[in-house]
Design an enzyme around this catalytic site. Structure first.
Site: not given
Ligand SMILES: NC(=O)c1ccc[n+]([C@@H]2O[C@H](COP(=O)([O-])OP(=O)(O)OC[C@H]3O[C@@H](n4cnc5c(N)ncnc54)[C@H](O)[C@@H]3O)[C@@H](O)[C@H]2O)c1
Length: 271
Positions: A145, A158
């Site tokens: 991130s 985080y």
């Molecule tokens: N959306 C943003 O703004 C953003 C920004 C920077 C980084 N990210 C990163 O992108 C990635 C995806 O995030 P997103 O925004 O799509 O969120 P999201 O909440 O839609 O997806 C995260 C998924 O991870 C799953 N999960 C959580 N704990 C778990 C575990 N122990 N085992 C297996 N699965 C598990 C959840 O069920 C969920 O489906 C993450 O790593 C997040 O940190 C997102």
């Protein structure tokens, strides 16, 4: 474009947001995808929508037995694992709201965040790497991130977990590059997902004001970069931490205020 034809890809956190969009993109580019998530219904629905080239699987990435058994099952079914996309993270509202400052974040929140967001990635890598070494190639994509790059007022656990993912990525790239395994990290800025809308919708206008692009990102933007890193087209790229954040990490912190200041200096338009 079928850049991923015949590739077998495993995506964690495939049940929502960026993970689901990536599965969809990988399938569109010809891959077979093991879509793994703690939230099993999410990956079942995705497979129902995208068809037989998506294998929905339950996983808890923080549990080594769980991760190992999904990789074992993938090898049994397909005989190879070309790409591991470590994408899952603890994104639920309760954890995010309790992940505060260094002095105040409860240790339980800190430990759980690192267990999933960092140790979960190491576990995936350590069980994928021997398989990739045996087949002589592999690409690991780790989701970090842009929170890894600078300090924030809250989200200590985080952001620390994501900075450590960048370090893990560079170590893996260094240790296994000559043996055909590449490892890169993606550093998104704010990406408008369902989770984002649930956790902090009020932040959208503020973040947009600081971005250099007209709009904030959507999951499909990140999926495009992930597809590039999964494909052989990126064979000369490894050990990189790639920001895709609308330029948020590219400018001075006072950018948006300075724009307002300059607008205030502009001569009034003739009427
Ligand atoms: N959306 C943003 O703004 C953003 C920004 C920077 C980084 N990210 C990163 O992108 C990635 C995806 O995030 P997103 O925004 O799509 O969120 P999201 O909440 O839609 O997806 C995260 C998924 O991870 C799953 N999960 C959580 N704990 C778990 C575990 N122990 N085992 C297996 N699965 C598990 C959840 O069920 C969920 O489906 C993450 O790593 C997040 O940190 C997102």
């Amino acid at each position: 474009m079928e850049r991923l034809k015949d590739k077998v890809i495993m995506v964690t956190g495939a049940g929502g947001g960026i993970g689901s969009a990536s599965v969809e993109r990988f399938v569109a580019e010809g891959a077979t995808v093991v879509a793994a998530d703690l939230f099993e219904q999410g990956v079942r629905d995705l497979a129902g929508r995208l068809g037989a080239r998506v294998v929905p699987t339950a996983i808890d990435i923080a549990d080594e037995d769980s991760f190992r058994s999904v990789i074992d099952a993938t090898m049994e079914q397909f005989g190879r694992l070309d790409v591991l996309f470590n994408n899952a993270a603890l994104t639920d509202r309760d954890i995010q709201h309790r992940d505060t400052t260094a002095a105040e974040v409860p240790l339980e929140v800190w430990n759980r965040t690192l267990a999933v967001n960092l140790t979960g990635y190491l576990i995936g890598c350590r069980h994928a790497i021997p398989r990739m070494l045996a087949q002589g190639s592999g690409s690991i994509i780790n989701m970090a991130s842009n929170g890894a790059l600078a300090g924030d007022s809250v989200r200590t656990a985080y952001c620390t977990s994501k900075a450590a993912v960048v370090a893990l990525t560079k170590n893996i790239a260094t240790q296994y590059g000559k043996k055909g395994i590449r490892c890169n990290a993606i550093l998104p800025g704010p990406v408008i997902t369902e989770t984002f809308r649930k956790v902090a919708p009020e932040l959208e206008p503020m973040l947009k004001r600081h971005a250099l692009t007209p709009e904030l990102g959507v999951p499909e933007d990140i999926a495009g970069l992930a597809a590039y890193l999964a494909a052989d087209e990126s064979r000369y790229m490894t050990g990189q931490a790639l920001s895709m954040d609308g330029g948020l990490s590219a400018h001075h912190p006072h950018y948006a205020d300075f724009e307002d200041y300059l607008a205030g200096l502009a001569p009034a338009a003739d009427t």
